[in-house]
Design a protein around this motif. Structure first.
Motif, short mmCIF file in Angstrom:
data_model
loop_
_atom_site.label_atom_id
_atom_site.label_comp_id
_atom_site.label_asym_id
_atom_site.label_seq_id
_atom_site.Cartn_x
_atom_site.Cartn_y
_atom_site.Cartn_z
N VAL A 315 0.83 -1.20 0.00
CA VAL A 315 0.00 0.00 0.00
C VAL A 315 0.86 1.25 0.00
O VAL A 315 0.38 2.37 0.23
N GLU A 316 2.16 1.06 -0.24
CA GLU A 316 3.11 2.17 -0.33
C GLU A 316 3.04 3.07 0.90
O GLU A 316 2.93 4.29 0.81
N GLN A 317 3.10 2.42 2.07
CA GLN A 317 3.07 3.14 3.34
C GLN A 317 4.20 2.65 4.23
O GLN A 317 4.69 1.53 4.08
N PRO A 318 4.64 3.48 5.19
CA PRO A 318 5.67 3.03 6.13
C PRO A 318 5.15 1.92 7.04
O PRO A 318 3.94 1.76 7.20
N HIS A 319 6.07 1.17 7.66
CA HIS A 319 5.68 0.06 8.54
C HIS A 319 4.81 0.52 9.71
O HIS A 319 4.04 -0.26 10.27
N SER A 320 4.94 1.79 10.08
CA SER A 320 4.21 2.31 11.25
C SER A 320 2.79 2.75 10.91
O SER A 320 2.07 3.25 11.77
N PHE A 321 2.37 2.55 9.68
CA PHE A 321 1.04 2.98 9.22
C PHE A 321 -0.01 1.96 9.67
O PHE A 321 -0.01 0.82 9.24
N ARG A 322 -0.91 2.37 10.56
CA ARG A 322 -2.00 1.49 10.98
C ARG A 322 -3.21 1.66 10.06
O ARG A 322 -3.32 2.64 9.34
N PHE A 323 -4.11 0.69 10.14
CA PHE A 323 -5.39 0.70 9.44
C PHE A 323 -5.26 0.51 7.93
O PHE A 323 -6.14 0.91 7.18
N ALA A 324 -4.15 -0.06 7.46
CA ALA A 324 -4.05 -0.47 6.06
C ALA A 324 -4.31 -1.97 6.00
O ALA A 324 -3.61 -2.76 6.64
N LEU A 325 -5.33 -2.36 5.25
CA LEU A 325 -5.71 -3.77 5.11
C LEU A 325 -5.41 -4.24 3.70
O LEU A 325 -5.77 -3.57 2.72
N VAL A 326 -4.77 -5.40 3.58
CA VAL A 326 -4.51 -5.97 2.26
C VAL A 326 -5.00 -7.41 2.23
O VAL A 326 -4.99 -8.12 3.24
#
Length: 352
Positions: A315-326
């Motif tokens: 999702v092209e986000q840093p590891h610390s990004f919460r609430f990304a679901l794949v």
């Protein structure tokens, strides 16, 4: 319905920016109905419980704006009883694929929540002068049910607050009675059973023990954690299904129920999980957060919260990004990502 959540803070710390979901090549911002049971897994601290709590606050604050002070005061008393952490967040509900007579498609209603107990919510312009439209919007919001872990295990205490607010009585206003479904999960407690249970003729639910002390309900859960988890899963679906049918036949609101259950399979052995998920849940979208990965063998689809893993690259986000679901299938397609996720979830080497 599309549910957007953003800017989630607790204790002065920014915990989550927004919800994003990736299924295949498609990326969407927010939660949408995905029919059936959607397993939600993730490492410790990935936001499984935080998401359920934020969603719970979002629903009750918007309902408070629609239904008035009596509901709002009861909801905040119950929130304190549950001990849900004070959360700051923006939660928005959009009727993109919902039929609500008198309201345009794509209309949104949201709440800017401060400390969990305060909020600012704007009622859509077309609903401000119409009690009928406000009622229809309330029925729409009741298609979203969130059951955080603290809500499950402190429901007996919440009944006391509903009693004090007069929302357990048979003569409680119809909308307030049904709206209690957003505050307390389905339970049987004799004459103190939430009136929405009787109105919807719910057949299965957790039975509480106890009675009245000093004119107030005092109950406790006698069932094991596993028995409670099983009963709650079944009854949450039954309530959502029947409430949705009531909304279609009454105000003409048509939407797919969205149910989020935190730690959905706590206390269940593998056979009980299989038995529970062998049933048909095809008329609702259930997000079942859990650390019990074996449940994924029986779910409709498996989703991963990317926090703390290389799945964040999807999702092209840093590891610390919460609430990304794949979708877990995307993780399996990338060997290096799968190995990282596997080792962090199971503490084992995927190549072993």
């Amino acid at each position: 319905m599309l549910i957007r959540i953003a800017r989630v803070r607790a204790g002065g710390e920014l915990l989550a920016h927004k919800v994003v979901v990736r299924l295949g090549d498609a990326m969407q911002r927010g939660l949408k109905p995905l029919l059936g049971v959607n397993l939600v897994a993730g490492v410790t601290g990935s936001g499984k419980t935080l998401l359920s709590e934020t969603l719970w606050f979002g629903v009750v604050h918007v309902l408070g704006a629609l239904l008035g002070e009596r509901f709002r005061n009861a909801a905040m008393s119950i929130a304190r009883t549950y001990g849900i952490r004070p959360i700051d967040a923006w939660v928005e509900f959009c009727v993109n694929d919902v039929e609500v007579p008198g309201l345009r498609r794509g209309m949104c209603i949201g709440a800017d929540i401060s400390g969990g107990t305060e909020s600012w919510a704007a009622v859509p312009e077309e609903a401000k002068g119409s009690e009928e439209l406000r009622r229809s919007l309330a029925y729409t919001l009741l298609h979203v049910v969130s059951v955080p872990d603290r809500v499950k295990w402190r429901v007996a205490y919440a009944l006391r607050e509903l009693h004090r607010a007069g929302m357990l009585a048979e003569d409680a206003p119809r909308e307030l009675c049904l709206a209690a479904a957003a505050l307390v999960p389905p339970v049987y407690a004799g004459k103190h059973t939430p009136c929405y249970m009787r109105m919807l003729e719910v057949q299965k639910a957790l039975e509480l023990r106890g009675g009245e002390v000093g004119g107030e309900p005092h109950f406790y859960v006698a069932a094991s954690r596993g028995e409670s988890s099983y009963a709650l899963f079944e009854s949450a679906y039954e309530v959502a299904h029947k409430l949705s049918k009531l909304a279609r036949e009454g105000p003409g609101v048509s939407a797919v129920p969205i149910i989020y259950i935190d730690d959905a399979f706590e206390g269940l052995d593998a056979m009980k999980i299989r038995s529970l998920l062998s049933r048909d849940y095809g008329e609702a979208s259930i997000y079942a957060a859990t650390h019990r990965l074996e449940a994924g063998a029986y779910s409709t689809r498996n989703l991963l919260l990317t926090y703390g893993t290389r799945a964040s690259e999807l999702v092209e986000q840093p590891h610390s990004f919460r609430f990304a679901l794949v979708d877990a299938k995307l993780v399996e397609e990338r060997e290096e990502i799968f190995s990282d996720v596997y080792s962090k979830l199971l503490g084992e080497d995927a190549s072993a």
